[in-house]
Design an enzyme around this catalytic site. Sequence first.
Site, PDB file in Angstrom:
ATOM      1  N   LYS A 110       0.830  -1.211   0.000  1.00 49.14           N
ATOM      2  CA  LYS A 110       0.000   0.000   0.000  1.00 49.14           C
ATOM      3  C   LYS A 110       0.868   1.267   0.000  1.00 49.14           C
ATOM      4  O   LYS A 110       0.679   2.161  -0.816  1.00 49.14           O
ATOM      5  CB  LYS A 110      -0.934   0.027   1.223  1.00 49.14           C
ATOM      6  N   ARG A 137      -9.944   0.657   8.091  1.00 46.68           N
ATOM      7  CA  ARG A 137      -9.626  -0.737   8.416  1.00 46.68           C
ATOM      8  C   ARG A 137     -10.878  -1.540   8.710  1.00 46.68           C
ATOM      9  O   ARG A 137     -10.789  -2.758   8.865  1.00 46.68           O
ATOM     10  CB  ARG A 137      -8.751  -0.809   9.674  1.00 46.68           C
ATOM     11  N   ARG A 159      11.833  -5.225   4.825  1.00 48.81           N
ATOM     12  CA  ARG A 159      11.527  -3.808   4.548  1.00 48.81           C
ATOM     13  C   ARG A 159      12.485  -2.862   5.281  1.00 48.81           C
ATOM     14  O   ARG A 159      12.792  -3.047   6.450  1.00 48.81           O
ATOM     15  CB  ARG A 159      10.094  -3.497   4.982  1.00 48.81           C
ATOM     16  N   ARG A 209      11.058  -1.016  10.875  1.00 46.80           N
ATOM     17  CA  ARG A 209       9.985  -0.688  11.809  1.00 46.80           C
ATOM     18  C   ARG A 209       9.969  -1.643  12.993  1.00 46.80           C
ATOM     19  O   ARG A 209      10.196  -2.839  12.831  1.00 46.80           O
ATOM     20  CB  ARG A 209       8.628  -0.762  11.079  1.00 46.80           C
ATOM     21  N   ARG A 263      -0.119  -8.984  13.475  1.00 50.76           N
ATOM     22  CA  ARG A 263      -0.730  -8.084  12.476  1.00 50.76           C
ATOM     23  C   ARG A 263      -1.422  -8.880  11.378  1.00 50.76           C
ATOM     24  O   ARG A 263      -2.511  -8.526  10.939  1.00 50.76           O
ATOM     25  CB  ARG A 263       0.348  -7.172  11.869  1.00 50.76           C
TER      26      ARG A 263
HETATM   27  P1  AP5 Z   1       4.764  -1.615   1.900  1.00 51.04           P
HETATM   28  O1  AP5 Z   1       4.419  -0.779   0.730  1.00 51.04           O
HETATM   29  O2  AP5 Z   1       5.498  -0.977   3.019  1.00 51.04           O
HETATM   30  O3  AP5 Z   1       3.450  -2.381   2.439  1.00 51.04           O
HETATM   31  P2  AP5 Z   1       2.174  -1.812   3.193  1.00 51.04           P
HETATM   32  O4  AP5 Z   1       0.986  -2.465   2.579  1.00 51.04           O
HETATM   33  O5  AP5 Z   1       2.209  -0.326   3.252  1.00 51.04           O
HETATM   34  O6  AP5 Z   1       2.407  -2.480   4.617  1.00 51.04           O
HETATM   35  P3  AP5 Z   1       2.343  -1.854   6.078  1.00 51.04           P
HETATM   36  O7  AP5 Z   1       3.124  -2.761   6.961  1.00 51.04           O
HETATM   37  O8  AP5 Z   1       2.699  -0.411   6.092  1.00 51.04           O
HETATM   38  O9  AP5 Z   1       0.806  -2.007   6.356  1.00 51.04           O
HETATM   39  P4  AP5 Z   1       0.114  -2.004   7.709  1.00 51.04           P
HETATM   40  O10 AP5 Z   1      -1.295  -1.905   7.306  1.00 51.04           O
HETATM   41  O11 AP5 Z   1       0.476  -3.176   8.533  1.00 51.04           O
HETATM   42  O12 AP5 Z   1       0.773  -0.795   8.502  1.00 51.04           O
HETATM   43  P5  AP5 Z   1       0.372   0.719   8.738  1.00 51.04           P
HETATM   44  O13 AP5 Z   1       1.601   1.520   8.707  1.00 51.04           O
HETATM   45  O14 AP5 Z   1      -0.744   1.097   7.864  1.00 51.04           O
HETATM   46  O15 AP5 Z   1       5.592  -2.879   1.346  1.00 51.04           O
HETATM   47  C1  AP5 Z   1       6.159  -3.821   2.249  1.00 51.04           C
HETATM   48  C2  AP5 Z   1       7.513  -4.294   1.722  1.00 51.04           C
HETATM   49  O16 AP5 Z   1       7.296  -5.051   0.521  1.00 51.04           O
HETATM   50  C3  AP5 Z   1       8.467  -3.161   1.312  1.00 51.04           C
HETATM   51  O17 AP5 Z   1       9.766  -3.514   1.699  1.00 51.04           O
HETATM   52  C4  AP5 Z   1       8.359  -3.105  -0.223  1.00 51.04           C
HETATM   53  O18 AP5 Z   1       9.591  -2.710  -0.824  1.00 51.04           O
HETATM   54  C5  AP5 Z   1       8.029  -4.530  -0.572  1.00 51.04           C
HETATM   55  N1  AP5 Z   1       7.158  -4.650  -1.751  1.00 51.04           N
HETATM   56  C6  AP5 Z   1       6.019  -3.925  -1.976  1.00 51.04           C
HETATM   57  N2  AP5 Z   1       5.453  -4.283  -3.137  1.00 51.04           N
HETATM   58  C7  AP5 Z   1       6.238  -5.274  -3.670  1.00 51.04           C
HETATM   59  C8  AP5 Z   1       6.174  -6.061  -4.872  1.00 51.04           C
HETATM   60  N3  AP5 Z   1       5.191  -5.917  -5.777  1.00 51.04           N
HETATM   61  N4  AP5 Z   1       7.140  -6.974  -5.072  1.00 51.04           N
HETATM   62  C9  AP5 Z   1       8.142  -7.127  -4.169  1.00 51.04           C
HETATM   63  N5  AP5 Z   1       8.270  -6.418  -3.023  1.00 51.04           N
HETATM   64  C10 AP5 Z   1       7.321  -5.495  -2.772  1.00 51.04           C
HETATM   65  O19 AP5 Z   1      -0.175   0.666  10.225  1.00 51.04           O
HETATM   66  C11 AP5 Z   1       0.723   0.464  11.303  1.00 51.04           C
HETATM   67  C12 AP5 Z   1      -0.052   0.388  12.616  1.00 51.04           C
HETATM   68  O20 AP5 Z   1      -0.737   1.622  12.832  1.00 51.04           O
HETATM   69  C13 AP5 Z   1      -1.160  -0.675  12.650  1.00 51.04           C
HETATM   70  O21 AP5 Z   1      -0.634  -1.902  13.116  1.00 51.04           O
HETATM   71  C14 AP5 Z   1      -2.147  -0.070  13.639  1.00 51.04           C
HETATM   72  O22 AP5 Z   1      -1.742  -0.295  14.963  1.00 51.04           O
HETATM   73  C15 AP5 Z   1      -2.041   1.416  13.363  1.00 51.04           C
HETATM   74  N6  AP5 Z   1      -3.024   1.887  12.384  1.00 51.04           N
HETATM   75  C16 AP5 Z   1      -2.755   2.434  11.150  1.00 51.04           C
HETATM   76  N7  AP5 Z   1      -3.896   2.756  10.528  1.00 51.04           N
HETATM   77  C17 AP5 Z   1      -4.903   2.433  11.381  1.00 51.04           C
HETATM   78  C18 AP5 Z   1      -6.323   2.519  11.289  1.00 51.04           C
HETATM   79  N8  AP5 Z   1      -6.941   3.018  10.210  1.00 51.04           N
HETATM   80  N9  AP5 Z   1      -7.050   2.102  12.357  1.00 51.04           N
HETATM   81  C19 AP5 Z   1      -6.462   1.616  13.466  1.00 51.04           C
HETATM   82  N10 AP5 Z   1      -5.119   1.492  13.602  1.00 51.04           N
HETATM   83  C20 AP5 Z   1      -4.352   1.891  12.560  1.00 51.04           C
HETATM   84 MG    MG Z   2       2.406   1.089   4.792  1.00 49.58          MG
END
Ligand code: AP5
Ligand code: MG
Length: 212
Positions: free
Chosen positions: A13, A88, A127, A160, A171
């Site tokens: 994402k 979410r 990552r 992270r 997660r």
């Molecule tokens: P990346 O693009 O970083 O993946 P992502 O989908 O953004 O994953 P996140 O871990 O950021 O998602 P998340 O939902 O767990 O965390 P968030 O920060 O939103 O890609 C991952 C890796 O893969 C990278 O190294 C990239 O290079 C590689 N990659 C990508 N695409 C690829 C491809 N096609 N081929 C090969 N490699 C690839 O949330 C964090 C925390 O915040 C949550 O746990 C929660 O506690 C809180 N939070 C955030 N939003 C909310 C909400 N709305 N409600 C409640 N709590 C929330």
């Molecule tokens: Mg992300």
Amino acid sequence: MFIVLLGPPGAGKGTQAQRIATATQLLHISTGDMFRENVKNETELGKLARTFMDRGDLVPDEVTIKMLLERISRPDAAKGAMFDGFPRNVVQARALDEALAARGAKIDRALLINVPDSELVARLGGRWICRGCGKLYHERNDPPKAAGVCDACSGELYQRDDDRPEVVASRLEKQKPPADLIEHYRSAGSLREIDGLRSLDAVTASLLEAIG
Ligand code: AP5
Ligand code: MG
Ligand code: ZN
């Protein structure tokens, strides 16, 4: 135009949002990035959010929704935005729908990036993120030119806290997009599903095509 990016942790994402923002100038709003900024700055919100993030839990809806609504009330989000990590669940989706409806807007596209669990574990474990500009890397799939250094700004790369294996397991168990959230956008006619198990460029092309 208002877009939501849906997908499990590690689906891509954030990476794709950075690419789409560059290609389209659409504002990228990531609730995860907002929480991490608050954790870094040791704000009250950050201290609270951290207790949930460290366990791989979602931060409570009331806190998250309040933060998101404040963000989209700012002038830079008047014409459009791309939401990464929000909503979410259906409660968050409805809150966003209502806020947009109040200004005569709606979610135009919900893009669901599908990736199987085994690949997600590998993506999160490898990552790396730039401390300076937030650019995302992967040590094998998308490495920087020099290990530990950002190509874009020469900033230091870090991993992270919630990418430790035990938190990743939590997660992946708790934070996949729930079926009723996907159905919320499917029934509105805005859902598009994208196969995320392809190259970064192929996924970007599919997403841009779905945005139109
Ligand atoms: P990346 O693009 O970083 O993946 P992502 O989908 O953004 O994953 P996140 O871990 O950021 O998602 P998340 O939902 O767990 O965390 P968030 O920060 O939103 O890609 C991952 C890796 O893969 C990278 O190294 C990239 O290079 C590689 N990659 C990508 N695409 C690829 C491809 N096609 N081929 C090969 N490699 C690839 O949330 C964090 C925390 O915040 C949550 O746990 C929660 O506690 C809180 N939070 C955030 N939003 C909310 C909400 N709305 N409600 C409640 N709590 C929330
Ligand atoms: Mg992300
Ligand atoms: Zn950088």
